[in-house]
Design a protein around this motif. Structure first.
Motif, mmCIF file in Angstrom:
data_model
loop_
_atom_site.group_PDB
_atom_site.id
_atom_site.type_symbol
_atom_site.label_atom_id
_atom_site.label_comp_id
_atom_site.label_asym_id
_atom_site.label_seq_id
_atom_site.Cartn_x
_atom_site.Cartn_y
_atom_site.Cartn_z
ATOM 1 N N ASN A 49 37.686 81.272 78.753
ATOM 2 C CA ASN A 49 37.012 81.965 79.851
ATOM 3 C C ASN A 49 35.989 82.971 79.334
ATOM 4 O OD1 ASN A 49 36.650 82.719 82.672
ATOM 5 N ND2 ASN A 49 37.746 84.609 82.164
ATOM 6 N N ARG A 122 38.838 82.463 85.420
ATOM 7 C CA ARG A 122 39.548 81.231 85.085
ATOM 8 C C ARG A 122 41.039 81.478 85.308
ATOM 9 N NH1 ARG A 122 38.441 76.718 81.967
ATOM 10 N NH2 ARG A 122 40.232 75.676 81.013
ATOM 11 N N GLN A 183 36.530 76.788 85.777
ATOM 12 C CA GLN A 183 35.599 77.876 85.480
ATOM 13 C C GLN A 183 34.777 78.182 86.718
ATOM 14 O OE1 GLN A 183 36.621 78.998 81.601
ATOM 15 N NE2 GLN A 183 35.387 79.975 83.180
#
Length: 305
Positions: A49, A122, A183
């Motif tokens: 992330n 995330r 994402q």
């Protein structure tokens, strides 16, 4: 008798001045180029992330811990997309598997110093999120940051570890083209979350590890400009391999954490620990860059669609 009294007075005054000066001495250690290392072996999804936000969304790795209050951190979590109508994006209420939490980048306790003011998120395993939180808050409490505010540069240790994505995207921008529904770019903005927009995992509350005394000098350091296309891979004195956009120099300081009790750092214990419990189990250590492995010039990665 007079001499003894005078000597005692001088010694007491000297001790008082020394004690009063110590916060400023700690603050002088703060350099925005100093590195906070996140070991991707311990938190591959979290590193994924952070790297996606830093490299694929041009948020960058330069961060400022500005000591936001609980309300501001909630606004930032909403801007990142973690706080959504009906609950946390990564909660079972939203159909996600149990044991996951929403990880945002930049952290809710920081603002980025890069080209983009976006915030991303995330869904990551709770244990990994806890390790990241422990790393961050231990750093904030260390002599380096002195309770904040402070500037630093996030660095990803062992970026090629299993389960890590996007951490090579600075060198190979096409890595950002990988389709990953997990994402998410947040909606941005500075609005206060509504009563319906909650985290449900305790992260709405003030992080205990961030309740530190303020320092006397709150001036932020001038940020040294770095190339956005130059990348370096280095080794630290403890053997950790790190990638540093803009490059590093031999002798550059870096900070990392080590657990006192390795069992509490591992699953499933890590997922059950509170922020301050995790901080109490960590020791912040200082190392330095000792070897340049390779450097390269890379085109700036295009933002993901």
């Amino acid at each position: 008798m007079m001499k003894s009294f005078a000597l005692a007075t001088v010694l007491a005054l000297s001790a008082s001045l020394s004690s009063a000066a110590s916060p400023k001495l700690m603050l002088r250690q703060n350099n925005p180029d100093d590195l906070m290392i996140f070991n991707c072996v311990d938190m591959p999804e979290v590193c994924t992330n952070m790297c996606w936000g830093a490299y694929c969304r041009s948020i960058g790795t330069g961060l400022t811990y500005d000591k936001p209050d609980a309300s501001e951190k909630r606004r930032r979590r909403r801007a990142a997309g973690c706080l959504v109508s009906g609950g946390n994006r990564c909660s079972t209420r939203k159909g996600y598997d149990a044991g996951y939490q929403c990880d945002e980048y930049p952290f809710a306790s920081t603002v980025g110093r890069g080209a983009s003011d976006e915030r991303v998120n995330r869904c990551v395993p709770a244990g990994q999120n806890s390790r990241q939180g422990g790393t961050i808050n231990s750093f904030y409490q260390s002599a380096y940051c002195g309770g904040g505010p402070c500037d630093f540069t996030a660095s990803f240790g062992n970026p090629g570890a299993a389960g890590v994505s996007y951490c090579n995207a600075y060198a190979t921008p096409e890595d950002c083209d990988v389709d990953d529904d997990n994402q998410v770019v947040g909606p941005g903005g500075t609005q206060d979350p509504t009563e319906d927009e909650t985290a449900d995992d305790g992260t709405d509350e003030t992080d205990p590890g961030e309740e530190e005394p303020t320092t006397e000098d709150k001036k932020l350091r001038k940020i040294k400009k770095r190339s956005k296309t130059f990348v370096g891979r280095y080794r630290t004195a403890v053997g950790t391999v790190i990638d540093v956009p803009g490059g590093a120099y031999i002798g550059q300081r870096a900070f990392y954490v080590e657990p006192v009790n390795a069992t509490l750092w591992a699953e499933p214990a890590a997922a059950l620990m509170g922020v301050q419990e995790m901080v109490d189990n960590l020791v912040v250590k200082e190392t330095k860059v000792v070897e340049e492995i390779e450097t390269w010039n890379a085109p700036a990665p295009a933002p993901a669609v």
